[in-house]
Write a protein that holds these residues in place. Sequence first.
Motif: not given
Lengths: 117, 150
Positions: A55, A86, B43
């Motif tokens: 992340y 991501r 996300d």
Amino acid sequence: MSEFTIDAHEHDQIRILNLKGYLDAHTAPQLETSFQKELESGHYKLVINFRDLNYISSAGLGVFMQFIEEVRKHEGDIKLANMSKRVYNVFDLLGFPVLFEIFEDEKEALLSFQNKS
Amino acid sequence: MGSNKKHTARQLRILSTTENLELARRFVADSARQHGFDQDDIDKITVAVDEACTNIIKHAYKKAPNREIDIEVRVEGPQRSPRKFMVIIEDHGAPFDPTTYHAPDLQKYFKEYRVGGLGIFLMNKLMDEVEYTAGPGKSNQIRLVKYLPS
């Protein structure tokens, strides 16, 4: 609490930083400290491996912005490799691919340093 | 599980430290997943909420660690179209005036190697609607909206 670790090693005078976990406003200062240490030791060729990074938020991206100018002043660079979709999406939304070279894997990033020198 | 829910609201209160960002992220990611968003949208919502909370901690509360941030997830009933998944984040710190915000010119921004200030830009890119409300004697609210998959 967000977990984040950095593991650094060297390959042909290029420093490789492996990032693991979550890079947000809480953990970004850790990355900042790592960059500071690398620069103080005169390491200006850096490859950042994102393989284990789950992340990133803009606080994490800000750290790369903070050091890129000084690194390039010393004829070095910060090259990024192995990003998950991501993580790449956040870089992409902020237009970072214009400023940073992003590679599929670490090997390519390392080779790109050799091609230039 | 939960597919027959017509209206849901979930709340989380966190204290204003960056340590708690993960709690906020997990809370909204779970809520978004329960409402059928795919991983890509989960996300996006997660990053937007992280950016909003980070801004509150840094700017509204100026890094004071014991202030409250209230996060509420609300979903509009099935009669609306598009149905909105809303994350409402409230604080009692210094107000943010959206009229003073100008989206950064990214090229110029990079030329100057500026650090920070990209959170609001990201939130606007990641969500379908972003709205701020604040006023004298009122709390600050940011409302982040993503349209539910039909």
